[in-house]
Write a protein that holds these residues in place. Structure first.
Motif, PDB file in Angstrom:
ATOM      1  N   PRO A   5      23.580   5.289 -36.688  1.00 38.64           N
ATOM      2  CA  PRO A   5      21.864   5.225 -37.047  1.00 38.64           C
ATOM      3  C   PRO A   5      21.537   4.117 -37.777  1.00 38.64           C
ATOM      4  CG  PRO A   5      22.922   7.597 -37.175  1.00 38.64           C
ATOM      5  CD  PRO A   5      23.976   6.544 -37.039  1.00 38.64           C
ATOM      6  N   ARG A   9      18.739   1.293 -37.055  1.00 35.97           N
ATOM      7  CA  ARG A   9      17.619   1.303 -37.625  1.00 35.97           C
ATOM      8  C   ARG A   9      17.429  -0.291 -38.026  1.00 35.97           C
ATOM      9  NH1 ARG A   9      19.132   6.094 -40.409  1.00 35.97           N
ATOM     10  NH2 ARG A   9      20.334   4.696 -41.954  1.00 35.97           N
ATOM     11  N   GLN A  25      13.055   7.600 -28.353  1.00 39.57           N
ATOM     12  CA  GLN A  25      13.695   8.060 -29.181  1.00 39.57           C
ATOM     13  C   GLN A  25      13.461   9.703 -29.279  1.00 39.57           C
ATOM     14  OE1 GLN A  25      16.064   6.486 -31.137  1.00 39.57           O
ATOM     15  NE2 GLN A  25      16.257   8.020 -32.627  1.00 39.57           N
ATOM     16  N   GLN A  53      10.275  12.628 -36.721  1.00 35.89           N
ATOM     17  CA  GLN A  53      11.610  12.194 -37.167  1.00 35.89           C
ATOM     18  C   GLN A  53      11.759  10.870 -36.542  1.00 35.89           C
ATOM     19  OE1 GLN A  53      13.679  13.743 -39.239  1.00 35.89           O
ATOM     20  NE2 GLN A  53      14.782  11.559 -38.908  1.00 35.89           N
ATOM     21  N   THR A  57      12.751   7.446 -38.224  1.00 35.52           N
ATOM     22  CA  THR A  57      14.231   6.744 -37.975  1.00 35.52           C
ATOM     23  C   THR A  57      13.927   5.126 -37.650  1.00 35.52           C
ATOM     24  OG1 THR A  57      15.363   8.701 -37.326  1.00 35.52           O
ATOM     25  CG2 THR A  57      16.166   6.747 -36.289  1.00 35.52           C
TER      26      THR A  57
END
Length: 349
Positions: A5, A9, A25, A53, A57
């Motif tokens: 993750p 990002r 996503q 979310q 993210t």
């Protein structure tokens, strides 16, 4: 091996994240992402949470400039306002801004230091420099004076005002509100009703006073001299003391807003007059604290949320169909009966 993750990002920050990235996503369409961003109600809660979310993210930020280029619209609405230090205008401004967001628009507010043609013209020019797609305007003064200023191709809605043909307005019927308040008191048997009015130059104050006079004259009663306040509690307090000190006799008070009603109740209590046993009191607006006054205040409620929603709906209509004739939308206030009013004593009827 899938990327972590943190790595995802980091990659996202190396380029502009788009609405399509968010859609992938979250596993939804880009139209659904748009609905979530614009706070539309027609999105399931679990879907909304997935989209939010994904936005977090990817650190997605909607690009207003790109949206403007794609749609030929700025997604900006101008709001010209005066008197926002008072409860009613402040509520109108807040609800217009909230409603604008549900349509995917941001609001640029231009406040007027004083009501004048010159200041309004400057405000219009300033908003046009930002390329606003439309304007919502509200002012406490006689809106007919605005007519020459509204001769523009920019879609404009005037709130809480009575205008002439050709001007688009959304308002709450202030005369009807005055009638509701005064009629409630006369139905309870009160024949001498003191009206504490707002500033005479404010159109809302003038229309509420007109409703009071209509009811008194309909019942063959002589309207008492109007004591003018400035919307504050201390002005309602001072007006009540002045009326009593002048020798004026009354069994009920109709105040043009709740703050002045609060001041009137304080003055009456200081004078040893019980509310509602000796004097009934009605306010106007139904501020959130009205139910917690002592006693709880009977008042006329204005639905500012409805006013904000319908003004934006009407502005969107004018922006989409400028060729259609202007409409005048008028909504009715309601009376909220609480503990500050009671039948007049027979000796006073």
């Amino acid at each position: 091996m899938s990327a972590s993750p943190a790595r995802s990002r980091k990659r996202a920050r190396t380029r502009n994240v788009t609405i399509h990235d968010v859609a992938r996503q979250a596993g939804v369409s880009h139209q659904t992402v748009s609905r979530v961003i614009n706070a539309h109600a027609s999105v399931a809660q679990d879907t909304r949470e997935r989209v939010l979310q994904a936005i977090q993210t990817l650190r997605y930020r909607p690009n207003i400039v790109a949206k403007t280029l794609a749609t030929s619209r700025s997604q900006l609405i101008g709001m010209i306002a005066h008197g926002t230090e008072h409860y009613g205008p402040a509520q109108i401004a807040q609800n217009v801004e909230r409603s604008a967001r549900t349509h995917g628009y941001e609001v640029i507010l231009a406040t007027l230091n004083q009501f004048s043609s010159a200041e309004i013209a400057v405000a219009f020019r300033r908003l046009q420099q930002f390329g606003v797609d439309g304007v919502v305007m509200f002012t406490p003064y006689d809106a007919h004076a605005l007519a020459p200023l509204l001769d523009t191709d920019l879609p404009t809605i005037v709130l809480d005002a009575a205008m002439s043909a050709g001007d688009a307005t959304v308002s709450i019927d202030q005369v009807a509100g005055g009638v509701l308040a005064a009629q409630h008191l006369t139905t309870l048997g009160h024949r001498r009703v003191l009206h504490i009015g707002g500033p005479a130059m404010w159109s809302d104050a003038a229309m509420r006073a007109a409703g009071y006079r209509q009811v008194m004259e309909r019942h063959g009663l002589t309207p008492l001299p109007v004591y003018e306040g400035d919307w504050t509690a201390i002005s309602g307090y001072a007006a009540t003391l002045a009326a009593v000190n002048s020798g004026l006799e009354f069994t009920a008070v109709m105040a043009a807003n709740d703050q002045m009603a609060l001041g009137a109740m304080r003055a009456l209590r200081q004078l040893g007059r019980r509310v509602p046993h000796d004097v009934s009191v009605v306010g106007f607006d139904d501020v959130p604290e009205a139910a917690f006054f002592e006693p709880a205040l009977t008042t006329v409620r204005q639905d500012f949320g409805l006013l904000g929603r319908r003004s934006l709906d009407e502005l969107m209509r004018r922006m989409a169909h400028p060729e259609r004739p202007a409409r005048h939308l008028v909504f009715q206030p309601t009376l909220v009966e609480r503990e500050s009013t009671a039948p007049a004593h027979r000796s006073h009827a």
